[in-house]
Design a protein around this motif. Sequence first.
Motif: not given
Length: 218
Positions: A107-117
């Motif tokens: 879940k944290l990995l997915a959120e990291l990808m979501k936060d990319l500009p």
Amino acid sequence: MTKTIPRVQILDRQESRKGAATRERILEIAQHAVLSKGFAATSIEEVIAEAGITKSGFFYHFRDKNELAHALLRRYITENEHIFDDIFGRGAELSDDPLEAFLIGLKLLAELMKDLPSVHPGCLISAICYQERLFDREVRELSAQTVMSWNARFLGYLERVSKLHPLNANVELADLAAMLSCIIDGGIIMSKVLHQPDVLERQVLAYRAFVKTAFGRA
């Protein structure tokens, strides 16, 4: 008594920090160029121009383009290892259950990808793989060892999960581990091709849902 540091040592330290900063800037510029258009299309001259250094300044840090590739790859590997350590380490801190910890990490990995500009800039391992004839044996072997290392890392997480939770899906743990590596690289490619930044996030979440079901969690 306060010990006075000789001026020559102070100057040496300043030069060392300056040199490290210049080397890091070269690597940052080169990585962006390689991920944008490939290693073959990235010239030393354009890296030098953007970094604002002389050709001798570049060759002070890197003997040739192949040595630059070595440094780029090692830097990329270190960055990704730190990311995985942090993300899955946080999952382990939040839950003693290895399955729940792994799911949190995903879940944290997915959120990291979501936060990319924007879309993910790309995978250096893939860039090297596509043009492997340009690199020496050491670079190719390091690239392969990195993929195997990531697969082994994910397999280790899943093996800990399987000790407490039976695997219900007809799939080998090693294949389930390698699937995450495939999803990350495949998601990067798809997001770039389709210009859809959320593809990678959604693919990681889809993998998470599959893992959850595979180990008997509704």
